[in-house]
Design a protein around this motif. Structure first.
Motif, PDB file in Angstrom:
ATOM      1  N   LEU A 166       0.847  -1.179   0.000  1.00 45.43           N
ATOM      2  CA  LEU A 166       0.000   0.000   0.000  1.00 45.43           C
ATOM      3  C   LEU A 166       0.887   1.236   0.000  1.00 45.43           C
ATOM      4  O   LEU A 166       1.657   1.451   0.940  1.00 45.43           O
ATOM      5  CB  LEU A 166      -0.904  -0.006   1.246  1.00 45.43           C
ATOM      6  N   GLU A 167       0.799   2.013  -1.077  1.00 48.73           N
ATOM      7  CA  GLU A 167       1.616   3.222  -1.166  1.00 48.73           C
ATOM      8  C   GLU A 167       1.177   4.191  -0.082  1.00 48.73           C
ATOM      9  O   GLU A 167       0.022   4.576  -0.005  1.00 48.73           O
ATOM     10  CB  GLU A 167       1.490   3.857  -2.553  1.00 48.73           C
ATOM     11  N   THR A 168       2.105   4.554   0.764  1.00 49.13           N
ATOM     12  CA  THR A 168       1.821   5.393   1.930  1.00 49.13           C
ATOM     13  C   THR A 168       2.913   6.440   2.067  1.00 49.13           C
ATOM     14  O   THR A 168       4.088   6.142   1.894  1.00 49.13           O
ATOM     15  CB  THR A 168       1.794   4.523   3.214  1.00 49.13           C
ATOM     16  N   ARG A 169       2.496   7.644   2.397  1.00 53.26           N
ATOM     17  CA  ARG A 169       3.434   8.722   2.759  1.00 53.26           C
ATOM     18  C   ARG A 169       3.121   9.090   4.193  1.00 53.26           C
ATOM     19  O   ARG A 169       1.954   9.175   4.580  1.00 53.26           O
ATOM     20  CB  ARG A 169       3.265   9.942   1.855  1.00 53.26           C
ATOM     21  N   ILE A 170       4.168   9.309   4.981  1.00 53.85           N
ATOM     22  CA  ILE A 170       3.970   9.647   6.385  1.00 53.85           C
ATOM     23  C   ILE A 170       5.029  10.649   6.816  1.00 53.85           C
ATOM     24  O   ILE A 170       6.186  10.560   6.399  1.00 53.85           O
ATOM     25  CB  ILE A 170       3.979   8.370   7.267  1.00 53.85           C
ATOM     26  N   TRP A 171       4.597  11.613   7.602  1.00 53.28           N
ATOM     27  CA  TRP A 171       5.484  12.614   8.173  1.00 53.28           C
ATOM     28  C   TRP A 171       5.282  12.578   9.680  1.00 53.28           C
ATOM     29  O   TRP A 171       4.134  12.570  10.167  1.00 53.28           O
ATOM     30  CB  TRP A 171       5.146  14.006   7.643  1.00 53.28           C
ATOM     31  N   LEU A 172       6.372  12.552  10.443  1.00 56.26           N
ATOM     32  CA  LEU A 172       6.302  12.399  11.888  1.00 56.26           C
ATOM     33  C   LEU A 172       7.216  13.405  12.577  1.00 56.26           C
ATOM     34  O   LEU A 172       8.292  13.731  12.050  1.00 56.26           O
ATOM     35  CB  LEU A 172       6.732  10.982  12.290  1.00 56.26           C
ATOM     36  N   ALA A 173       6.816  13.853  13.754  1.00 60.69           N
ATOM     37  CA  ALA A 173       7.641  14.758  14.549  1.00 60.69           C
ATOM     38  C   ALA A 173       7.303  14.557  16.022  1.00 60.69           C
ATOM     39  O   ALA A 173       6.178  14.204  16.370  1.00 60.69           O
ATOM     40  CB  ALA A 173       7.396  16.205  14.149  1.00 60.69           C
ATOM     41  N   ALA A 174       8.300  14.787  16.881  1.00 57.95           N
ATOM     42  CA  ALA A 174       8.073  14.684  18.324  1.00 57.95           C
ATOM     43  C   ALA A 174       9.099  15.533  19.054  1.00 57.95           C
ATOM     44  O   ALA A 174      10.241  15.657  18.625  1.00 57.95           O
ATOM     45  CB  ALA A 174       8.191  13.236  18.780  1.00 57.95           C
ATOM     46  N   ASN A 175       8.651  16.125  20.162  1.00 57.83           N
ATOM     47  CA  ASN A 175       9.562  16.797  21.074  1.00 57.83           C
ATOM     48  C   ASN A 175       9.094  16.503  22.489  1.00 57.83           C
ATOM     49  O   ASN A 175       8.276  15.609  22.695  1.00 57.83           O
ATOM     50  CB  ASN A 175       9.664  18.302  20.768  1.00 57.83           C
ATOM     51  N   GLU A 176       9.568  17.239  23.464  1.00 59.68           N
ATOM     52  CA  GLU A 176       9.231  16.984  24.864  1.00 59.68           C
ATOM     53  C   GLU A 176       7.780  17.311  25.208  1.00 59.68           C
ATOM     54  O   GLU A 176       7.272  16.855  26.220  1.00 59.68           O
ATOM     55  CB  GLU A 176      10.160  17.791  25.774  1.00 59.68           C
ATOM     56  N   GLU A 177       7.122  18.105  24.386  1.00 62.17           N
ATOM     57  CA  GLU A 177       5.768  18.559  24.691  1.00 62.17           C
ATOM     58  C   GLU A 177       4.679  17.857  23.895  1.00 62.17           C
ATOM     59  O   GLU A 177       3.611  17.572  24.405  1.00 62.17           O
ATOM     60  CB  GLU A 177       5.659  20.072  24.437  1.00 62.17           C
ATOM     61  N   VAL A 178       4.953  17.607  22.626  1.00 61.98           N
ATOM     62  CA  VAL A 178       3.901  17.129  21.730  1.00 61.98           C
ATOM     63  C   VAL A 178       4.522  16.256  20.640  1.00 61.98           C
ATOM     64  O   VAL A 178       5.703  16.403  20.303  1.00 61.98           O
ATOM     65  CB  VAL A 178       3.120  18.327  21.110  1.00 61.98           C
ATOM     66  N   LEU A 179       3.714  15.360  20.108  1.00 58.35           N
ATOM     67  CA  LEU A 179       4.124  14.608  18.922  1.00 58.35           C
ATOM     68  C   LEU A 179       3.003  14.745  17.896  1.00 58.35           C
ATOM     69  O   LEU A 179       1.867  15.071  18.231  1.00 58.35           O
ATOM     70  CB  LEU A 179       4.427  13.157  19.249  1.00 58.35           C
ATOM     71  N   GLY A 180       3.368  14.542  16.656  1.00 58.52           N
ATOM     72  CA  GLY A 180       2.370  14.679  15.616  1.00 58.52           C
ATOM     73  C   GLY A 180       2.739  13.886  14.382  1.00 58.52           C
ATOM     74  O   GLY A 180       3.874  13.430  14.230  1.00 58.52           O
ATOM     75  N   GLY A 181       1.761  13.762  13.506  1.00 58.50           N
ATOM     76  CA  GLY A 181       2.015  13.053  12.278  1.00 58.50           C
ATOM     77  C   GLY A 181       0.898  13.251  11.266  1.00 58.50           C
ATOM     78  O   GLY A 181      -0.224  13.632  11.614  1.00 58.50           O
ATOM     79  N   LEU A 182       1.257  13.011  10.022  1.00 56.94           N
ATOM     80  CA  LEU A 182       0.331  13.044   8.895  1.00 56.94           C
ATOM     81  C   LEU A 182       0.571  11.805   8.064  1.00 56.94           C
ATOM     82  O   LEU A 182       1.724  11.494   7.727  1.00 56.94           O
ATOM     83  CB  LEU A 182       0.568  14.296   8.052  1.00 56.94           C
ATOM     84  N   LEU A 183      -0.495  11.074   7.764  1.00 59.15           N
ATOM     85  CA  LEU A 183      -0.418   9.871   6.953  1.00 59.15           C
ATOM     86  C   LEU A 183      -1.343  10.031   5.758  1.00 59.15           C
ATOM     87  O   LEU A 183      -2.500  10.430   5.919  1.00 59.15           O
ATOM     88  CB  LEU A 183      -0.845   8.651   7.775  1.00 59.15           C
ATOM     89  N   LEU A 184      -0.832   9.756   4.559  1.00 56.90           N
ATOM     90  CA  LEU A 184      -1.638   9.761   3.338  1.00 56.90           C
ATOM     91  C   LEU A 184      -1.508   8.411   2.663  1.00 56.90           C
ATOM     92  O   LEU A 184      -0.412   7.867   2.523  1.00 56.90           O
ATOM     93  CB  LEU A 184      -1.159  10.842   2.377  1.00 56.90           C
ATOM     94  N   GLN A 185      -2.658   7.866   2.222  1.00 61.72           N
ATOM     95  CA  GLN A 185      -2.664   6.594   1.490  1.00 61.72           C
ATOM     96  C   GLN A 185      -3.525   6.770   0.261  1.00 61.72           C
ATOM     97  O   GLN A 185      -4.515   7.455   0.276  1.00 61.72           O
ATOM     98  CB  GLN A 185      -3.206   5.457   2.347  1.00 61.72           C
TER      99      GLN A 185
END
Length: 185
Positions: A166-185
Motif C-alpha cells: 500500500l503506497e503510503t506517505r507519512i510525516w512524523l515529529a516529536a519533542n518533549e511537549e507534543v508529537l504529531g504526524g500526517l499519513l496519506l494513502q
C-alpha cells in the motif's frame, strides 16, 4: 490535548489522518528518563502507531516493534482500537553513551540486523488463530545496494510498501511537549 482527524479527499483515491498528541505523550515521558534522541524516536513511533491504528477497521491492538543489536535493542509501541497507548524502549548500553545526533540507522540498524515488526492482534481472535504479523528489514534498496533507513517515517513507509503493498506517505515529529504526524494513502 490529544487529537486525531481522519479525512478522505472527494473525487480522489486518497485518505489520511492527522494526529497531535500532548497529554498522553507527556504521560509516557513522565515514566521514562531517556536521552532526547531516544525520546524523539519513541515519539515518532507513537505517532505512527496512532496513525496506523486509525486507518484499521478492526477491534484490537496494533503493535510496532523494532529490534536490533544496536544501542536500542528493543522498542515497542502498542496502540489499541480506542487509541490508548503504551510505549517502551530497552537500551543495550548506558544512556550517556548514545550520540545525541544519532539517526534511526545508528540506533536500530548499526549492524544491518535491525527489523521492524508490526503485529495486528484482533480482540476477538479465535483460539489457535495467530495474530497477523509483518516483518521488514530496516534497509531498502538504493542503486543496487542495501541502505539503512534513517528515519521512523522511512521505516514505516518501507513496511507499508513491502508488507502491505500500500503506497503510503507519512510525516512524523516529536519533542518533549507534543508529537504529531500526517499519513496519506
Amino acid at each position: 490535548m490529544n487529537e486525531l482527524l481522519v479525512f478522505v479527499c472527494e473525487g480522489a483515491p486518497v485518505r489520511g489522518e492527522i494526529t497531535s498528541i500532548s497529554t498522553a505523550w507527556q504521560a509516557v515521558l513522565a515514566r521514562r528518563n531517556d536521552p532526547p534522541v531516544i525520546r524523539q524516536m519513541l515519539g515518532e513511533f507513537v505517532a505512527a502507531a496512532t496513525l496506523l491504528s486509525a486507518s484499521l477497521k478492526f477491534d484490537g491492538t496494533l503493535i510496532i516493534q523494532a529490534q536490533s543489536k544496536g544501542p536500542i535493542s528493543l522498542l515497542v509501541v502498542e496502540c489499541n482500537s480506542n487509541l490508548s497507548l503504551r510505549a517502551t524502549v530497552k537500551l543495550a548500553g548506558e544512556p550517556a553513551e548514545i550520540d545525541p545526533n544519532a539517526s534511526l540507522a545508528d540506533l536500530l540498524d548499526a549492524t544491518n540486523t535491525g527489523r521492524l515488526v508490526i503485529t495486528l492482534d484482533p480482540t476477538e481472535r479465535q483460539p489457535g488463530q495467530p495474530p497477523y504479523q509483518g516483518i521488514v528489514a530496516l534497509q531498502h534498496e538504493h542503486n543496487g545496494s542495501e541502505v539503512p533507513v534513517s528515519t521512523v517515517a522511512e521505516a514505516i513507509m518501507l513496511y507499508m510498501r513491502h508488507s502491505e503493498q500500500l503506497e503510503t506517505r507519512i510525516w512524523l515529529a516529536a519533542n518533549e511537549e507534543v508529537l504529531g504526524g500526517l499519513l496519506l494513502q
